[in-house]
Structures are given as structure tokens and as C-alpha cells.
Design a protein around this motif. Sequence first.
Motif, short mmCIF file in Angstrom:
data_model
loop_
_atom_site.label_atom_id
_atom_site.label_comp_id
_atom_site.label_asym_id
_atom_site.label_seq_id
_atom_site.Cartn_x
_atom_site.Cartn_y
_atom_site.Cartn_z
N ARG A 178 -4.54 -11.32 -2.29
CA ARG A 178 -4.22 -9.77 -2.67
C ARG A 178 -4.45 -9.75 -4.01
N PHE A 185 -4.37 1.25 -6.06
CA PHE A 185 -4.85 0.60 -4.86
C PHE A 185 -4.88 -0.78 -4.99
N THR A 186 -4.64 -1.28 -3.85
CA THR A 186 -4.58 -2.85 -3.76
C THR A 186 -5.26 -3.39 -2.52
N GLY A 187 -6.06 -4.56 -2.68
CA GLY A 187 -7.19 -4.99 -1.61
C GLY A 187 -6.21 -6.13 -1.19
N ARG A 188 -6.80 -6.55 0.20
CA ARG A 188 -6.33 -8.08 0.76
C ARG A 188 -7.45 -8.39 1.83
N LEU A 221 -9.69 -7.28 6.42
CA LEU A 221 -9.82 -6.69 5.29
C LEU A 221 -9.15 -5.45 5.06
N ARG A 222 -8.29 -5.21 4.32
CA ARG A 222 -7.12 -3.90 4.30
C ARG A 222 -7.00 -3.63 2.68
N GLY A 223 -7.40 -2.25 2.60
CA GLY A 223 -7.25 -1.72 1.44
C GLY A 223 -6.14 -0.50 1.29
N THR A 224 -5.22 -0.66 0.57
CA THR A 224 -3.86 0.15 0.43
C THR A 224 -3.69 1.11 -0.55
N TYR A 225 -3.51 2.46 -0.44
CA TYR A 225 -3.45 3.47 -1.56
C TYR A 225 -2.18 3.97 -1.44
N TYR A 234 -3.30 2.90 4.29
CA TYR A 234 -3.94 1.86 4.30
C TYR A 234 -5.18 2.10 5.51
N GLN A 236 -7.73 -0.58 7.55
CA GLN A 236 -7.83 -1.98 7.78
C GLN A 236 -9.04 -2.24 8.64
#
Length: 260
Positions: A178, A185-188, A221-225, A234, A236
Amino acid sequence: RIWFEAGIETTYDSNVFYFSRDEMDDFDTGGNANGHFTNVNSIDDVIFSPGFELAYKDLFRGHTLKSGIVVTPHFYTYNKIKDYEDYRFYVRQYLNKDEFLGFDYARTPEYREGNFYDRDDARYKKATYSEDRFTLAYNRPFGEDTSAMAQYFYVTDDYNNDFDEYDLDSHALRLTLRKAFTEDFTGRIFGEYANENAQGDMGATARVESDPSRQIWKVNLRGTYDVTSDLQMYLQYGLWFIDYTTSHSVADDPYHAERD
């Protein structure tokens, strides 16, 4: 110390019954040989999943201890036979800021997977299972904006009496990285490997029963805003590869042998 949260998740699934291309074509042309598509109203669907969480938080040896219960029903728009509920209990003990150990137990009392072909009766029957899931997790931060989590999963699936041979137990390992790119904004990214072994009663029939044992590799892959302090969105994308590991011949087990 005690609080309640509620939310809702909406999912579009283009293939809720995991049909093959040939099965999709057969459904589109109105086929229903041996009851294959009984109670199937559409191949795709929209699922609404409201979630409810009751949690408790306190200090244990100077660090936060959190536990809670989560209830999540899932409602399908077109295929109501797929409706089901998830129940989850969790405990999380923090060791330092953002470093924690966690334990989860979750149960799905009944999930309708679809209609499976029963070779004993030469027709399709509903296939349902109950599932128990146990999870151990360790999360560790690396700096202020990066962390890694390692998880171990043990899962058991218990199918209805017509498909006892599908009963499974599964061991899986997952590693998640993470990174917070900005405050909002966070990416996983996570990779997972699972090994699922058939544990069911193969019965007393002379023929070879189905063996759904398999290995699974996953990458997500996941991006959360964070839109606001109260609204999070998010996106995904996931890629799964499943390799059936049965040693049966195609003639004995046509749904699993030499299939991926």
C-alpha cells in the motif's frame, strides 16, 4: 468506545454464474437442456451490498485493541436465487502506529453457485455451499506513506448433499503493498496464491466422481480516492488464473480434467 457504521457497495458482474462461452451462447438461444438454466434470468447482474458494523475499541497494554461484528447481505437485481449474507467477527491488536496483528472469522451460511450437472441423475441441480473463513494478518508500515500486509487464509466449503464431492478446504497466502500518493489518493497491489483440495465424500458409485481441486493465482490493483471525509470511492482491477489439478482423465471428469 462503541460505535455503529453502515454503508453500501454496488457491483456489476458480467458473468455471475461463471458460464463458459458455449454456455453463454446456449443461454442466449433459449436452451435449457436437462434444466441447465433453471431459475437463471440473466448472465450478468448488478449486486447491492449494504453493510452494517458494530465495533468496540479500547486500550490493551498501551495500544489500541479493536473488535467488531460485520453483517453484509447481497441483493441481486435479476437473479434473486443468488441473494446471500456474509457474517464476520474480527479482532485487531495494534503494536505501534499502523502496525497490528489481526484475526478474522467469517461465515456465509448458504451461497448459490449455480446449477451443476449431477451425473447420477443425468440432469442439472442447484449447487449451494456454506463457507467458513479464518484469516491471520500482520501489517507493518514503512515510513509515513507505505505499508505491507501479509495474510494467511484457511477456508472450508461444504456443499449440499447432491454435490458432496465438491467439498473443499483451501490454504492461501496474500501479500499486499500500500502506498499513499497524496492525502486523498492511495494505491494498492496484492498477489495471492491458493491451493484448494477436494475433501468431499466421493460416494459408492463405480465411476470416478468429479475432483475440483485447483491452484489459483491472483493479482489485483486498486486505487482509492477520498472524495470527502465521509465519502470514499475506489476502482479495482483483478486478474485470476485457475489451474485444475485433478489426475482424472477428460472422459472421467470432463468439467475439471486438463482445464484452466
